[in-house]
Design a protein around this motif. Sequence first.
Motif, PDB file in Angstrom:
ATOM      1  N   ILE A 113      61.615  84.761  88.667  1.00  0.00           N
ATOM      2  CA  ILE A 113      60.191  84.957  88.925  1.00  0.00           C
ATOM      3  C   ILE A 113      59.742  83.962  89.979  1.00  0.00           C
ATOM      4  O   ILE A 113      59.995  82.760  89.846  1.00  0.00           O
ATOM      5  N   PRO A 114      59.083  84.411  91.050  1.00  0.00           N
ATOM      6  CA  PRO A 114      58.613  83.486  92.083  1.00  0.00           C
ATOM      7  C   PRO A 114      57.686  82.412  91.512  1.00  0.00           C
ATOM      8  O   PRO A 114      56.882  82.686  90.618  1.00  0.00           O
ATOM      9  N   GLN A 115      57.805  81.213  92.055  1.00  0.00           N
ATOM     10  CA  GLN A 115      56.977  80.112  91.579  1.00  0.00           C
ATOM     11  C   GLN A 115      55.498  80.412  91.725  1.00  0.00           C
ATOM     12  O   GLN A 115      54.685  80.019  90.895  1.00  0.00           O
ATOM     13  N   ALA A 116      55.132  81.149  92.783  1.00  0.00           N
ATOM     14  CA  ALA A 116      53.725  81.482  92.991  1.00  0.00           C
ATOM     15  C   ALA A 116      53.162  82.285  91.826  1.00  0.00           C
ATOM     16  O   ALA A 116      52.015  82.091  91.416  1.00  0.00           O
ATOM     17  N   LEU A 117      53.972  83.189  91.289  1.00  0.00           N
ATOM     18  CA  LEU A 117      53.513  83.998  90.166  1.00  0.00           C
ATOM     19  C   LEU A 117      53.387  83.149  88.907  1.00  0.00           C
ATOM     20  O   LEU A 117      52.439  83.300  88.127  1.00  0.00           O
ATOM     21  N   ASP A 156      49.463  92.184 100.432  1.00  0.00           N
ATOM     22  CA  ASP A 156      49.037  90.808 100.272  1.00  0.00           C
ATOM     23  C   ASP A 156      50.096  90.007  99.551  1.00  0.00           C
ATOM     24  O   ASP A 156      50.835  90.536  98.714  1.00  0.00           O
ATOM     25  N   SER A 157      50.129  88.728  99.822  1.00  0.00           N
ATOM     26  CA  SER A 157      50.781  87.795  98.915  1.00  0.00           C
ATOM     27  C   SER A 157      49.783  87.505  97.802  1.00  0.00           C
ATOM     28  O   SER A 157      48.608  87.904  97.866  1.00  0.00           O
ATOM     29  N   LEU A 158      50.207  86.812  96.773  1.00  0.00           N
ATOM     30  CA  LEU A 158      49.279  86.452  95.698  1.00  0.00           C
ATOM     31  C   LEU A 158      48.136  85.599  96.222  1.00  0.00           C
ATOM     32  O   LEU A 158      46.976  85.788  95.839  1.00  0.00           O
ATOM     33  N   SER A 159      48.441  84.672  97.117  1.00  0.00           N
ATOM     34  CA  SER A 159      47.394  83.773  97.616  1.00  0.00           C
ATOM     35  C   SER A 159      46.404  84.507  98.508  1.00  0.00           C
ATOM     36  O   SER A 159      45.188  84.313  98.369  1.00  0.00           O
ATOM     37  N   THR A 160      46.886  85.385  99.401  1.00  0.00           N
ATOM     38  CA  THR A 160      45.945  86.087 100.265  1.00  0.00           C
ATOM     39  C   THR A 160      45.108  87.082  99.477  1.00  0.00           C
ATOM     40  O   THR A 160      43.944  87.323  99.815  1.00  0.00           O
ATOM     41  N   TYR A 161      45.680  87.654  98.420  1.00  0.00           N
ATOM     42  CA  TYR A 161      44.906  88.565  97.569  1.00  0.00           C
ATOM     43  C   TYR A 161      43.757  87.817  96.886  1.00  0.00           C
ATOM     44  O   TYR A 161      42.607  88.273  96.902  1.00  0.00           O
ATOM     45  N   SER A 168      60.118  90.244  98.405  1.00  0.00           N
ATOM     46  CA  SER A 168      59.279  90.041  99.592  1.00  0.00           C
ATOM     47  C   SER A 168      58.093  89.113  99.340  1.00  0.00           C
ATOM     48  O   SER A 168      57.516  88.571 100.288  1.00  0.00           O
ATOM     49  N   GLY A 169      57.708  88.945  98.066  1.00  0.00           N
ATOM     50  CA  GLY A 169      56.539  88.147  97.749  1.00  0.00           C
ATOM     51  C   GLY A 169      55.228  88.858  98.005  1.00  0.00           C
ATOM     52  O   GLY A 169      54.169  88.235  98.039  1.00  0.00           O
ATOM     53  N   LEU A 170      55.283  90.197  98.141  1.00  0.00           N
ATOM     54  CA  LEU A 170      54.084  90.977  98.446  1.00  0.00           C
ATOM     55  C   LEU A 170      53.702  91.881  97.280  1.00  0.00           C
ATOM     56  O   LEU A 170      54.553  92.338  96.517  1.00  0.00           O
ATOM     57  N   LEU A 171      52.402  92.149  97.175  1.00  0.00           N
ATOM     58  CA  LEU A 171      51.868  93.033  96.146  1.00  0.00           C
ATOM     59  C   LEU A 171      51.860  94.477  96.636  1.00  0.00           C
ATOM     60  O   LEU A 171      51.554  94.738  97.799  1.00  0.00           O
TER      61      LEU A 171
END
Length: 208
Positions: free
Chosen positions: A54-58, A159-164, A137-140
Amino acid sequence: MTVDGAIENRQIVEAWQRIEGWLQEHAPASYAALLPGAEASQAQAVQDVVQVPIPQALTTLWRTIGSNLVRGVFLRNYDLIPLDAVADFYRSRMVEQKGEEISTAEEGRPLWAPEWIPVFSEHRTSQAFVLYLDAASGLLHDWSRYGENNYGTDNEELDSLSTYLEEVADSLEYPAMATRDKAGLIDGALVWQSGIEPGEHDRWTACR
């Protein structure tokens, strides 16, 4: 953690602080219904089910943001899927995919892929329409039980999580600049224009 990963984690936390602050000031019913972020053990329980790292961003998103007990606070009135539901949804989709020798999707594309992790849905307990994070990809991306927009289109805004989250915060703080959805209020709760239900239009007040 890479520098880019640390930056995205910070952006996620800061964007959520903006959203939470707006809710506290303008949508008290939505703010009061927020639940706390997940514990580390809850995130680990999901990782035990998901077949890719799981990506750290998530993980940061889950630890920062809790589900909402009323209508979702994200674009299209989506909500963060509770982590137990994330695990159940992922597991059921993978079982469904494994049972299909030939996908019903066009060109043999999968019904669900191991790197797709469900994140947001139109309803916290009924995930017919979902935003999933592609861990590769890290994209939604949008996903629908009915097959629409499951694999990306030329018009899909990725979007990435941050841009979303930043898009959500910008749309709340600067409603005149919002392009994808318009924020409004019903009885002190945030309701995005695209998710107004029949009979609610007269009660909905656009944010300005």
